[in-house]
Design a protein around this motif. Structure first.
Motif, PDB file in Angstrom:
ATOM      1  N   LEU A   1       3.502  13.530 -12.375  1.00 37.94           N
ATOM      2  CA  LEU A   1       4.178  13.992 -13.598  1.00 37.94           C
ATOM      3  C   LEU A   1       2.571  14.485 -14.600  1.00 37.94           C
ATOM      4  CD1 LEU A   1       5.870  10.214 -13.693  1.00 37.94           C
ATOM      5  CD2 LEU A   1       6.692  12.519 -13.776  1.00 37.94           C
ATOM      6  N   THR A   2       1.340  13.955 -14.025  1.00 39.13           N
ATOM      7  CA  THR A   2       0.007  14.250 -15.057  1.00 39.13           C
ATOM      8  C   THR A   2      -0.013  16.447 -14.946  1.00 39.13           C
ATOM      9  OG1 THR A   2      -0.862  12.505 -14.037  1.00 39.13           O
ATOM     10  CG2 THR A   2      -1.912  14.180 -15.286  1.00 39.13           C
ATOM     11  N   ALA A   3       0.788  16.223 -13.359  1.00 44.53           N
ATOM     12  CA  ALA A   3       0.542  17.878 -13.540  1.00 44.53           C
ATOM     13  C   ALA A   3       1.889  18.687 -14.389  1.00 44.53           C
ATOM     14  CB  ALA A   3       0.770  18.475 -11.847  1.00 44.53           C
ATOM     15  N   GLU A   4       2.837  17.781 -14.376  1.00 44.05           N
ATOM     16  CA  GLU A   4       4.112  18.087 -15.532  1.00 44.05           C
ATOM     17  C   GLU A   4       4.024  18.456 -16.995  1.00 44.05           C
ATOM     18  OE1 GLU A   4       7.171  15.891 -14.309  1.00 44.05           O
ATOM     19  OE2 GLU A   4       7.777  17.591 -12.297  1.00 44.05           O
ATOM     20  N   LEU A   5       3.080  17.140 -16.746  1.00 44.18           N
ATOM     21  CA  LEU A   5       2.694  17.262 -18.402  1.00 44.18           C
ATOM     22  C   LEU A   5       1.797  17.886 -18.758  1.00 44.18           C
ATOM     23  CD1 LEU A   5       2.303  13.030 -18.810  1.00 44.18           C
ATOM     24  CD2 LEU A   5       3.936  14.999 -19.762  1.00 44.18           C
ATOM     25  N   ARG A   6       1.094  18.266 -18.167  1.00 40.00           N
ATOM     26  CA  ARG A   6       0.231  19.243 -18.253  1.00 40.00           C
ATOM     27  C   ARG A   6       0.510  20.771 -18.193  1.00 40.00           C
ATOM     28  NH1 ARG A   6      -4.260  17.369 -13.914  1.00 40.00           N
ATOM     29  NH2 ARG A   6      -5.499  15.925 -15.572  1.00 40.00           N
ATOM     30  N   ALA A   7       1.298  21.031 -17.739  1.00 39.12           N
ATOM     31  CA  ALA A   7       1.938  22.451 -17.722  1.00 39.12           C
ATOM     32  C   ALA A   7       3.174  22.132 -19.073  1.00 39.12           C
ATOM     33  CB  ALA A   7       3.119  22.837 -16.548  1.00 39.12           C
TER      34      ALA A   7
ATOM     35  N   LEU B   1       0.507  -1.879  -0.076  1.00 41.17           N
ATOM     36  CA  LEU B   1       0.076  -0.080   0.000  1.00 41.17           C
ATOM     37  C   LEU B   1       0.629   1.491   0.080  1.00 41.17           C
ATOM     38  CD1 LEU B   1      -2.998  -1.252   2.665  1.00 41.17           C
ATOM     39  CD2 LEU B   1      -2.949  -1.057  -0.088  1.00 41.17           C
ATOM     40  N   GLN B   2       1.553   1.131   1.180  1.00 47.82           N
ATOM     41  CA  GLN B   2       2.443   2.868   0.707  1.00 47.82           C
ATOM     42  C   GLN B   2       3.376   2.420  -0.323  1.00 47.82           C
ATOM     43  OE1 GLN B   2       5.449   1.106   3.752  1.00 47.82           O
ATOM     44  NE2 GLN B   2       3.903   2.666   4.983  1.00 47.82           N
ATOM     45  N   ILE B   3       3.586   1.952  -1.374  1.00 49.60           N
ATOM     46  CA  ILE B   3       4.188   2.010  -2.494  1.00 49.60           C
ATOM     47  C   ILE B   3       3.117   2.085  -3.262  1.00 49.60           C
ATOM     48  CG2 ILE B   3       5.441   0.333  -4.008  1.00 49.60           C
ATOM     49  CD1 ILE B   3       6.327  -1.056  -2.702  1.00 49.60           C
ATOM     50  N   GLY B   4       2.282   1.990  -3.762  1.00 48.45           N
ATOM     51  CA  GLY B   4       1.027   2.281  -4.788  1.00 48.45           C
ATOM     52  C   GLY B   4       0.487   3.754  -3.830  1.00 48.45           C
ATOM     53  N   HIS B   5       0.655   4.067  -3.082  1.00 47.20           N
ATOM     54  CA  HIS B   5      -0.136   5.579  -2.448  1.00 47.20           C
ATOM     55  C   HIS B   5       1.729   6.457  -3.089  1.00 47.20           C
ATOM     56  CE1 HIS B   5      -3.653   5.371  -0.058  1.00 47.20           C
ATOM     57  NE2 HIS B   5      -2.268   4.368   0.471  1.00 47.20           N
TER      58      HIS B   5
ATOM     59  N   LEU C   1       3.946   5.941  -5.442  1.00 47.49           N
ATOM     60  CA  LEU C   1       3.441   5.616  -7.362  1.00 47.49           C
ATOM     61  C   LEU C   1       1.914   6.863  -7.811  1.00 47.49           C
ATOM     62  CD1 LEU C   1       3.520   2.032  -8.440  1.00 47.49           C
ATOM     63  CD2 LEU C   1       5.227   3.988  -8.577  1.00 47.49           C
ATOM     64  N   LEU C   2       1.078   6.918  -6.706  1.00 52.82           N
ATOM     65  CA  LEU C   2       0.024   6.666  -6.800  1.00 52.82           C
ATOM     66  C   LEU C   2      -0.043   9.042  -6.836  1.00 52.82           C
ATOM     67  CD1 LEU C   2      -3.131   7.769  -7.789  1.00 52.82           C
ATOM     68  CD2 LEU C   2      -3.562   7.695  -5.722  1.00 52.82           C
ATOM     69  N   ALA C   3       0.910   9.058  -5.731  1.00 50.26           N
ATOM     70  CA  ALA C   3       2.234  11.024  -6.092  1.00 50.26           C
ATOM     71  C   ALA C   3       3.129  10.761  -6.937  1.00 50.26           C
ATOM     72  CB  ALA C   3       2.814  10.568  -4.665  1.00 50.26           C
ATOM     73  N   ASP C   4       3.187   9.957  -7.292  1.00 50.89           N
ATOM     74  CA  ASP C   4       4.233  10.139  -8.411  1.00 50.89           C
ATOM     75  C   ASP C   4       3.171  10.465  -9.692  1.00 50.89           C
ATOM     76  OD1 ASP C   4       6.515   9.553  -6.803  1.00 50.89           O
ATOM     77  OD2 ASP C   4       6.782   7.309  -7.309  1.00 50.89           O
TER      78      ASP C   4
END
Length: 103
Positions: free
Chosen positions: A80-86, A67-71, A73-76
């Motif tokens: 990345l999504t925010a960076e791609l949008r920018a 779960l920690q790894i999943g959280h 990855l979700l944060a990453d």
């Protein structure tokens, strides 16, 4: 009644008492053996339960790590999504200014 008449009755009573004592001793011995077996089985069950508890704790620990790894990855992915949008926004701005074409 004389002692010769009561002697066979007394012997019969003593034999009956001895037989009863022997039978009770055999029953007690059997019960003690069964109690020992139950105690042994209980000990084995406790050991098995301990082993299962340890395995369960390890599985829970692994689940928490997953779960920690999943959280993480979700944060990453969010970053990345925010960076791609920018980045996409910057690319569109550059296109509008004519500095870059998509072809």
């Amino acid at each position: 009644m004389d002692s010769e008449d009561t002697l066979p009755q007394t012997n019969a009573i003593l034999d009956a008492i001895n037989n009863l004592r022997r039978e009770m001793n055999e029953r007690f011995e059997k019960i003690e053996n069964e109690i020992s077996l139950v105690k042994y089985e209980m000990k084995e069950l406790k050991e098995t339960q301990f082993s299962l508890d340890v395995r369960l704790e390890r599985a829970q620990s692994m689940a928490h790590e997953g779960l920690q790894i999943g959280h993480g990855l979700l944060a990453d992915v969010k970053v990345l999504t925010a960076e791609l949008r920018a980045w996409a926004s910057d690319v569109l701005e550059m296109q509008k200014k004519g500095n870059m074409s998509l072809t």
